[in-house]
Structures are given as C-alpha cells and as structure tokens.
Design an enzyme around this catalytic site. Sequence first.
Site, PDB file in Angstrom:
ATOM      1  N   SER A 142      31.801  11.911  25.366  1.00 37.00           N
ATOM      2  CA  SER A 142      32.683  11.008  24.617  1.00 37.00           C
ATOM      3  C   SER A 142      32.096   9.607  24.647  1.00 37.00           C
ATOM      4  O   SER A 142      31.379   9.241  25.591  1.00 37.00           O
ATOM      5  CB  SER A 142      34.079  10.974  25.249  1.00 37.00           C
ATOM      6  OG  SER A 142      34.871   9.959  24.665  1.00 37.00           O
ATOM      7  N   TYR A 155      39.348  10.043  32.664  1.00 38.67           N
ATOM      8  CA  TYR A 155      38.623  10.593  31.518  1.00 38.67           C
ATOM      9  C   TYR A 155      37.276   9.907  31.312  1.00 38.67           C
ATOM     10  O   TYR A 155      36.246  10.572  31.160  1.00 38.67           O
ATOM     11  CB  TYR A 155      39.481  10.475  30.260  1.00 38.67           C
ATOM     12  CG  TYR A 155      38.923  11.214  29.070  1.00 38.67           C
ATOM     13  CD1 TYR A 155      38.883  12.600  29.049  1.00 38.67           C
ATOM     14  CD2 TYR A 155      38.442  10.527  27.964  1.00 38.67           C
ATOM     15  CE1 TYR A 155      38.379  13.293  27.964  1.00 38.67           C
ATOM     16  CE2 TYR A 155      37.942  11.201  26.869  1.00 38.67           C
ATOM     17  CZ  TYR A 155      37.903  12.581  26.872  1.00 38.67           C
ATOM     18  OH  TYR A 155      37.392  13.257  25.787  1.00 38.67           O
TER      19      TYR A 155
END
Length: 262
Positions: A142, A155
């Site tokens: 990501s 995350y």
Amino acid sequence: MRVLITGASRGIGAGIARRLANDALARGETPHLALTASRESDDLTAMVAELEEQGARARALVGDMADPASPARLVEQALAFCGGLDGVVSNVGIMAPGRLAELDQADWDRLFDVNVRGTWLLAKAAYPALKASRGSLVNIASMVGVHPHPGSGAYSSSKAAVIMLTQQLAQEWAADGIRVNSLSPGMIHTPATDKMYRHPEVAMRRQEVIPMHQIGQPAHIAGVVAFLLGEGAAYMTGQNLLADGGFAGSIMAHISGLPPQG
C-alpha cells in the site's frame, strides 16, 4: 498460467483474477486460477463461476490467513488443482484504524498476523513450486507502507513490513529464478471502500489531490500485477511499484506559493 490469488472474492483480488484470465485466454491458454478467501461467500462462488464461464479453470479455496496453518494448506490445495504454480499473488489484507497510543495489542497482532506473517508463510509454502517453474510472487502492499497514515493503527507499519519482506525475499530467491515484487495501490474504489466514496464531498476532495484527478479502480491494479507476473517484467525483482495516480509524488504541489501543478 497457474496462479494462486489470495483475497480474490471481490475488489482488487477479483480484478486481478479477471485480468489474468482474460490475458491468458487471449493468448490461447487455459488459465488455472486458485482463488482464496477467509470464508465461503456468494462473492467467491460467483467469481469462480464467472471465470469458468469465460473458459478459465478456477477453484475456490477457504482459509483464514491469521491461522498459521492456512497458508501452507492453501498452497497444497492450489497445487493439487493447478498442477504447479507459475505465480502467486498475496493480496489478502485487513485494516483496524486507531491511534497508536490507544491501539489494542490484539489489533496490532492480528494485522501483522494476516498482512505480514500470512504473506511470509504463503511465500515460504509456495517456494518449491515457484522454484520449479521459475515463477513470480507479487505482494500487494500500500502507499501507506511508504508514507505514514496517521490513525491507521498497525496498517501502515504492516504494509511497510510487507515491502521489506518482498525485497528480502527477492534477494534470497533471485538465484533460484524466482522474481518477487510488490505493488502499492493508492486510493482505490472497492467494495471495502465503497461506503466512503458514496459521500460526494469525500470523493471530490480525494480526486482533487490526485494529479490524475480520478480514484483508482481494481482494474488499474490488476494491469500492473499482470505486468509484474509476465515476461515484460522478466528482469525486475525486489521492486515496489506505486499505482496511485501520482499522489505520493505530489507533496510539493501542495505547498502554498509554488506555481500551480496539474
């Protein structure tokens, strides 16, 4: 083409499955795709049916990547169905927003169990098959693994770990003919983010800060994955590609006083 794709029931994973199937069929090949999800669902069943209707061979596999035994079992089942593996796409990932000072340890541990340990164990289990085929592994990371996202809990840290895991695997497996790369999506409209993009103001403000002025779609990510798995990327390993419409590189454009950008 024989590929295992995790998190493939919808969104980015489903988009990858569609793209790989279409490309293989266009080449006159019959692709074998093993699609995994954490549980049985109508989405997973429908995805398999869609691919088979197009002429691909597909199989639904179920396993929770938080369970340390799941990755090896999924690889074993994929090998039984596909007869080998030319590629593996580790797409599964979870989120649990929160500020680090208040984050529960259980949330931190679960994200690392699924996003990092699951990716490593999947790669480890697939290693013999990928070595035999001189295949390719693509890990979906990501852009928040490159740039910190406050309030994202574990995350950002977990995706940064996936990028480094990718680079280390690439170095260790290069001599075996296995290429390992990661892909970091930016802002993508998927079923998981659909609720947010239903708010016109949110969607508009996000589009405004992306140099290409559009929110990404699963098909955009699928195209890059197809490239990384294919012959066009035959001399690439250990790379992390950003597919974000130029957003991560646009920080200087937001400084007041500079000439307008884009």
